[in-house]
Enzyme design. Sequence first.
Site, PDB file in Angstrom:
ATOM      1  N   PHE A  90       0.853  -1.140   0.023  1.00  0.00           N
ATOM      2  CA  PHE A  90      -0.217   0.114   0.130  1.00  0.00           C
ATOM      3  C   PHE A  90       0.761   1.234   0.064  1.00  0.00           C
ATOM      4  CE2 PHE A  90       0.948  -0.297   4.422  1.00  0.00           C
ATOM      5  CZ  PHE A  90       0.844   1.111   4.867  1.00  0.00           C
ATOM      6  N   LYS A  91       2.127   1.142   0.360  1.00  0.00           N
ATOM      7  CA  LYS A  91       3.070   2.348   0.277  1.00  0.00           C
ATOM      8  C   LYS A  91       3.095   2.755  -1.052  1.00  0.00           C
ATOM      9  CE  LYS A  91       3.481   1.313   4.648  1.00  0.00           C
ATOM     10  NZ  LYS A  91       4.917   0.868   5.528  1.00  0.00           N
ATOM     11  N   ASP A  92       2.986   2.169  -1.899  1.00  0.00           N
ATOM     12  CA  ASP A  92       3.167   2.518  -3.548  1.00  0.00           C
ATOM     13  C   ASP A  92       2.155   3.790  -3.880  1.00  0.00           C
ATOM     14  OD1 ASP A  92       5.277   1.070  -4.189  1.00  0.00           O
ATOM     15  OD2 ASP A  92       3.935  -0.890  -4.729  1.00  0.00           O
TER      16      ASP A  92
END
Length: 748
Positions: A350-352
């Site tokens: 989810f960091k992307d």
Amino acid sequence: MLHLNRYQHLKQITVKCFSSIHVKTDKHAQLFFSRTFALAELRKSWHSTYSLIGDKNIILMGPPGAGKTTIGRIIGQKLGCCVIDVDDDILEKTWNMSVSEKLQDVGNEQFLEEEGKAVLNLSASGSVISLTGSNPMHDASMWHLKKNGIIIYLDVPLTDIISRLQSMKIDRIVGQNFGTPMKDLLKFRRQYYKKWYDARVFCESGTSPEKIADKVLDAVKRYQDVDSETFISTRHVYPKECEQKVSTKFFSEAVIEGLASDGGLFVPEKEFPKFNCGEWKSLVGATYIEKAQILLERCIHPADIPAARLGEMIETAYGENFACSKIAPVRHLSGNQFILELFHGPTGSFKDLSLQLMPHIFAHCIPPNCNYMILVATSGDTGSAVLNGFSRLNKNDKQRIGVVTFFPENGVSDFQKAQIVGSQRENGWVVGVESDFDFCQTAVKRIFKDSDFTGFLTVEYGTILSSANSINWGRLLPQVVYHASAYLDLVSQGFISFGSPVDVCIPTGNFGNILAAVYAKMMGIPIRKFICASNQNHVLTDFIKTGHYDLRERKLAQTFSPSIDILKPSNLERHLYLVANKDGQLMTKLFNQLENQHHFQIEKILVEKLQQDFVADWCSEEECLEAIRSTYNTSGYILDPHTAVAKVVADRMQDKTCPVIISYTAHYSKFAPAVMQALKIEEINQTSSSQLYLLGSYNALPPPHGALLERMKQQEKMEYQVCAADLNVLKSHVEKRIQNQFIVKFSE
């Protein structure tokens, strides 16, 4: 002269900062001042270029049928100024024929050219100008208009435009060839509107022209008032009336600095912008890119990032870098449970969703000719996402922005470590630290607060430190989009109607993901409960249940879900700041106490307020594996360990009276050994790539992550440094990397 106030404010901050460091030579001092004042000068020039003052025009732009003429007349009446309709007052008077006759006479291409020439002869000031739908397709005339005005884009839903054109019996517009559907041409034209506008007015279905006119004036007022949207530290203290005003930052400054000088985190001084019900409904069915641009435009002032530039960044970030065109799709799992898939980005987590965008925001905000070194602490996924995101910048930006990532050497999965190390590029390096994530994160914060060290780096190497963890507002803000998008997707898919409540359940480590959902609710998304899911490191669960944050005699446990193996979640401070009615003095007291005494207790009234929206529980290792196994057996869907933690807690805590959206935060491929153990696959002792291919052979959902598989194919053994858990050692690594990237350029 609001823009000049910004300039003077920046100068004062710089002088104060400069007085706290030791300047070795006049040359160094001159360079330091010139680089730091560059941002202030940019804002000063923004004043003269873009501000709507005095004789500037309000220019209404939008597709045919957007209501530009009607709305322009209403605004003219409100302001008592001249109103110019390009169709009626310029084109038809110049040509002595109707616009439709001219189009029929000369054809599309010649029409655009002659229309543009007519507009180039327009000279007006202090007026409201209603453009034609095709004006934005002629560059020269638009530059001419833009020099003396603010362009407002009337963004009307496509279905409304087509309906209006049909009622007006308009069956052909400029650029429409025989057989071309009107809908396709209107979509094609949007690229021109996005290129020129300074501010967008979102015109939801059914809104009266009078209300849209008011929204236009509000947009103009916001555009003018560049000092209205500021940020303060969570540890600020409002001074007495006789003293100086509390120190505030602009969005670009908050992004550049990352962490406030007093150790607090930057938050908006005022409330989050709120969308009304009609505006949200108009976003149902929009693409992720469209939703991101509309939401983020409301949160970022155009003085910091012009709307057109922000749109370019968003399209670059979410264009070809994601395996799924929906970017963050929602999938029905079973019963009332839905999965928000946040792993389709290039590094599979989810960091992307924020770190494909944040580097572009950061590069835009920093002054020209300044060098920045980004310091990052990662619990597993952030490191590779930061390195990947900053490696995608253009050549010039990569030369002036470097990244150093610290990760717990024995606190991430084997795949995560290989991915972090393999993501090193010419402007990004990693350092393994013989400690846990909490040490890495605390060390980074202490480095930022060490004014002697940061001042030395600025003077000696011309380099300023910043962050890309979720302590940085520019990193946290984009995460709000996918929580709003998930809700709108449930509406679009017919599972709920807008206004119906949902719960969200999020595996929580540093508290950024769940905090972004809180901000989505503040913007108008009807989230009922935030379910905080912890693993065996359940300090957050205990705190939400008791109000007592206690780290005494608590040791970090290594689990199957390493990205939430965290005991000191930074973003909790931002939420407590909201719960405590923005009491910066209390935040200072609590988090200093946590630092010194390793615990704090909040008052009962704050506990009750926290529990109005939050519930929490935790999951054992055995329950985590069982959730992976049972979910696969019943649905053929494989959860990663973090999502399994959330599934266990959602099953236990959610009352099933409304849908619950569970955040799937990282692709299961990154945690293959744990998943294989859960599924009782015996061939665990294989290489990471073999494990990925074996899991892929199960033909389960979600399918294998193509980018991760490709990365493992190309993986070469890359060198990286490992160091002791010593703050001075970490500082030496930072200085070494600065020397490697910037020293030659700086000495020149």
